[in-house]
Design a protein around this motif. Structure first.
Motif, PDB file in Angstrom:
ATOM      1  N   THR A   8      -5.035  -1.806   6.361  1.00 29.11           N
ATOM      2  CA  THR A   8      -5.454  -1.898   4.967  1.00 29.11           C
ATOM      3  C   THR A   8      -5.800  -3.331   4.573  1.00 29.11           C
ATOM      4  O   THR A   8      -5.239  -4.304   5.098  1.00 29.11           O
ATOM      5  N   ASP A  49     -11.496   2.539  10.948  1.00 29.45           N
ATOM      6  CA  ASP A  49     -10.540   1.694  10.223  1.00 29.45           C
ATOM      7  C   ASP A  49      -9.898   0.689  11.167  1.00 29.45           C
ATOM      8  O   ASP A  49      -9.728  -0.491  10.837  1.00 29.45           O
ATOM      9  N   GLY A  99       0.798  -1.227   0.000  1.00 27.68           N
ATOM     10  CA  GLY A  99       0.000   0.000   0.000  1.00 27.68           C
ATOM     11  C   GLY A  99       0.824   1.266   0.000  1.00 27.68           C
ATOM     12  O   GLY A  99       0.271   2.360   0.106  1.00 27.68           O
TER      13      GLY A  99
END
Length: 365
Positions: A134, A195, A114
């Motif tokens: 992620t 997240d 990422g």
């Protein structure tokens, strides 16, 4: 509900295959149980007190175990695992726990997923960590756990830590967010608390999918979740420790994994205060109360003590810390380095006290 209960339903004709993320053949593996009793926090810390212990924890760094992207588990890691089993059997231990360490100990290729690895401040020590929240990074962690699973078929391996979303320590609720530099790094990447929550829930799902069907439990070391709160004008930000979010994650793990989802805390300190046994971290009271309630309802909880220096600084003792864990529903406690000689603020854990503690942990289990 343990997998053996699902199998009982299957045996009487209830169709489960389409609802479960594993094959019936895989599900047939036995429940390996839990690590129980006094433990050394690492294999090389098993010393003169070996006879008082019931086992130890094996630390496995991801970078050493899977140095190549998508690669097999390294020979060095395989040798470490087989060596730990052989040593445990020599000591008369029956169960082992595997502490995976990611974050700073993730391989370089995983840290680069990422984008570049993140520069990270660990109390003034510069490190690099991955973008742990992620999807692509979590996919790589899943591949690692999948490949590792084939090396955990020995009956001794009964527990693996959920470490995908960690940074420095195997404690996914702590991300060194007391550092302004770390908070700034995350905010620039538009990282949010949601997240974080979603990533740990995905990690839990990975362990539930890949390990629970084989009878292997998965533990998470919980703390009040470190979150970033930004001022209304966006000019400043600060660290807020959110126990409510932690409890949400604990309950999610219990719902997703049942008894295979062990609740843990790695910060425990307790002391004898005028004849009353008390834990010494006021900020942890709510979380510990939730753990006790879970234990009273039959959910497995366990602890690791703080370091010996921190225990003594709080005028606690290793014995009183282990006793608090036993009296509050714990099934095991990892002892600090130097526990064998700790008698500054309480009795040393000799053979007789060790027997009492190990009996109490077994009864809790």
């Amino acid at each position: 509900m343990r997998r053996r209960d699902f199998l009982t339903l299957a045996s009487i004709g209830v169709p489960l295959g389409s609802a479960l993320p594993f094959s019936p053949a895989a599900a047939a593996g036995p429940d390996k149980g839990n690590v129980i009793g006094l433990l050394a926090r690492e294999q090389d810390k098993v010393d003169e007190g070996a006879a008082q212990l019931k086992g130890f924890v094996v630390r496995l760094n991801w970078d050493a175990a899977q140095p190549a992207e998508g690669g097999a588990i390294s020979k060095a890691a395989c040798d470490q695992l087989t060596g730990a089993v052989a040593f445990a059997r020599e000591q008369g231990y029956s169960r082992l726990k595997l502490r995976l360490v990611a974050g700073q100990s993730a391989p370089g290729w995983a840290k680069a997923i990422g984008g570049t690895a993140l520069d990270w401040d660990n109390d003034g020590e510069p490190l690099t960590v991955p973008r742990w929240w992620t999807g692509a990074y979590l996919d790589a962690y899943r591949d690692f756990v999948l490949r590792l699973r084939d090396h955990l078929d020995d009956p001794m391996w009964c527990e693996v830590t959920v470490s995908a979303t960690c940074t420095v320590f195997a404690e996914p609720c702590i991300h060194e967010l007391d550092s302004q530099a770390n908070r700034t790094t995350l905010l620039k990447l538009e990282y949010t608390t949601q997240d974080e929550m979603d990533a740990l829930k995905r990690a839990i799902a990975i362990h539930e999918e890949l390990l629970s069907p084989y009878g292997v439990s998965s533990s998470i070391a919980y703390n009040p979740l470190q979150t970033i709160v930004v001022s209304p004008d966006g000019a400043t930000n600060s660290l807020v420790n959110d126990t409510g979010r932690t409890i949400e994650l604990m309950d999610h793990q219990r719902t997703a994994m049942g008894d295979f989802g062990v609740w843990e805390n790695n910060s425990l300190i307790a002391a004898d205060v005028d004849g009353t046994l008390e834990q010494t971290r006021p900020a942890y009271r709510t979380m510990y109360a939730h753990m006790r309630a879970g234990a009273a309802a039959g959910h497995p909880i366990q602890f690791q003590t703080a370091t010996l220096a921190k225990i003594r600084e709080a005028k606690g003792s290793v014995y009183h810390t282990a006793l608090w864990a036993a009296r509050n529903g714990g099934i095991s406690v990892e002892l600090p380095v130097g526990w064998e000689g700790d008698r500054l603020h309480g009795p040393v854990i000799d053979a007789a006290l060790a027997d009492q503690l190990n009996t109490a942990f077994a009864e809790n289990a």
